[in-house]
Structures are given as C-alpha cells and as structure tokens.
Design an enzyme around this catalytic site. Sequence first.
Site, short mmCIF file in Angstrom:
data_model
loop_
_atom_site.label_atom_id
_atom_site.label_comp_id
_atom_site.label_asym_id
_atom_site.label_seq_id
_atom_site.Cartn_x
_atom_site.Cartn_y
_atom_site.Cartn_z
N GLU A 1 0.83 -1.22 0.00
CA GLU A 1 0.00 0.00 0.00
C GLU A 1 0.87 1.26 0.00
OE1 GLU A 1 -1.42 1.91 3.41
OE2 GLU A 1 -1.01 0.22 4.76
N LYS B 1 -3.10 -1.78 16.11
CA LYS B 1 -2.56 -0.93 17.17
C LYS B 1 -3.59 -0.68 18.25
CE LYS B 1 0.56 2.18 14.97
NZ LYS B 1 0.16 1.84 13.61
#
Length: 308
Positions: A29, A163
């Site tokens: 990406e 995260k």
Amino acid sequence: MSAGESDVLVVTEEVRTALTEGAPVVALESTIISHGMPYPRNVEMAREVEQIVREHGAVPATVAVLGGRPRIGLSADDLELLGSDPSVSKVSVRDLGVVVGTGRHGATTVASTMRLAALAGIRVFVTGGLGGVHRGAELSFDVSADLTELGRTPVCVVSAGVKSILDIGLTLEVLETEGVPVVVHGSDEFPSFYSRGSGFRAHHRLDTLPEIAAALRAHWGLGLTSGVVVANPIPAEDEIPADEIGAVIEQALRDLDERRITGSAATPYLLGRIVELTDGASLTANIALVRDNARVGAGLAREYAALA
Ligand code: PSU
Ligand code: MN
C-alpha cells in the site's frame, strides 16, 4: 479479473508478466508511505520493502493513484513523489472514483489497495497495521473501511495486527461478523503492532507458510469471497513493551481529542504523534515489523503460487 483485462489499471510490465505466468506477486500500500511515516524514512522504507519482497522470490507491486491513474507497480521516482509531495491525498475506497475522475494523486489505504489488487488479480498484500474500530466508536461511528473491504474482497492482508490506538476487541468482533478469518502466524496471541501480545487469543494459530497457503486456497476454493487477515507478530528483538507504548498511546489519544481531529485525519495524526512522543523509537519498530511482514508475505505468495 486477471492482469490486462481491466483497462482502468496501469500495471507495470514486470507485474503483468508475473501475473500471467502465475508467479508470486505481493501488493504493497501507499498510505503508509504518504501518511504513515515521516520523510525521508518513508521512501527508504518503501524501497527497502520492495527489495525484501524480491530477495524472497516475489515481485513487489506498490499500489497508488498517480495523475488519476490507478497504478500497480511503481518506479523509484513514483515512491519519492508519494513520500514527499503534499498534494497526495489519503484515498480509501470511497475516494477512488473522485481522485481518478479528477486526475489527482492519491495514496491508497489497506481498503483501496485491496480493491485495486483484486482487480489486478493479486491475492497477497503486505502492510504494517490494519485500520479497525476506533476507541469510542459507539459515539463517533469511526470504523475503518479496511474492515468492510476485508469482508468483501478476496485478498490476504499480512500485517502486524492492530494498534491499541484502536479497540482491538471490537475490531476482532467486526472481522468475525464480516466472515474474515484471522490467522496468527506462530503465536497464541493476536499481536498489537508494536507488541507481540494484545491480551486477545489467536482465533487460528498456524505456524508454517504452507499451512497458511493451504488455508487461503481452501477459503477461496469454497467460493468464499472475503479477505483473510494474517497477523504476523513483530520480531521479539524489535518489540516495544505494551505498558511502555500504552502510556504513549493514551497521551496521543488525549491530544487527538483536544485538537478535535476526526475522520480520515485521525490515524495519520496518531501515528505522527506517537513518533514524536517516542523520539522516533516507534518509527524504528514500525519499519522493523513491515520488513518482517514483507519477508513473510513474499514467502506466503510463493507457497500460494505453488498451490494455485
Ligand atoms: N496503521 C498503521 N499505519 C498506517 C495505517 C494504519 O500503523 O499507515 C494506514 C493504512 O493505510 C490503513 C489506514 O489502511 O491507515 C486506515 O485509516 P482509517 O483508520 O482512516 O481507515
Ligand atoms: Mn475512520
């Protein structure tokens, strides 16, 4: 649809040839380059990750929209532009048509990279971390389109988990609802990006790449159309202990609230703030985990190509 069939995509010769031959290709990406790390480390990381994919026997295909053209495979100059030009916007799936239609530059998120990779016929995609359900989403409704895209697009995303700027438990719930298998590579616990653990058990643990490749083949062979999450924990020597990074994340979230930053700007702000608050230690860990994901993703693409 395979390479070459879609006239909206610009696929490099190298990637096109690999796809035609059934050779392993790994999508990468570009939001991580443009909006996930500071310059010039972002560009160095992007080049290095491509190199690691090559060293492990696969062809890298970094994805972005440049001048309104969705591109599969980029040059060194393209990576430099993505890492340094402030006109490059963050492009999720909802933004693709507008950025393409108006001829602009865009860095693709996990969601939009998955969509373009699928159009090109690429099945394995490597990144750092997935988007997910933001903390406080019961009020903000901020749930990353990465999750809905995983529910509808048949691409395997190799990441270091989610995260704890996000609500990891709710993220795993949404992935279950979307019918997305979550496979943890070689660990009993789902990883939380900077740390190997998260307090959440691995729903499926697989220890070898041939096993993961066989699971991918079976998943899509059954006609299932969703993506697959492969969570690869950060190498032990690079991890930041959960309590250490936890305090930093709490501070970054307070700063986000105070500045009333919301929507697509939230994740880039938090990532930048965490780098500041850790004096760059989080960036070092981030780069280390992306490198390891590239190694694992390239190996997985090879195993999958051998089965397909
Ligand atoms: N997590 C990271 N680094 C990143 C991102 C997430 O550790 O660069 C990026 C990815 O491109 C991901 C996107 O798809 O943020 C999610 O953004 P949002 O939360 O706005 O959906
Ligand atoms: Mn969001």
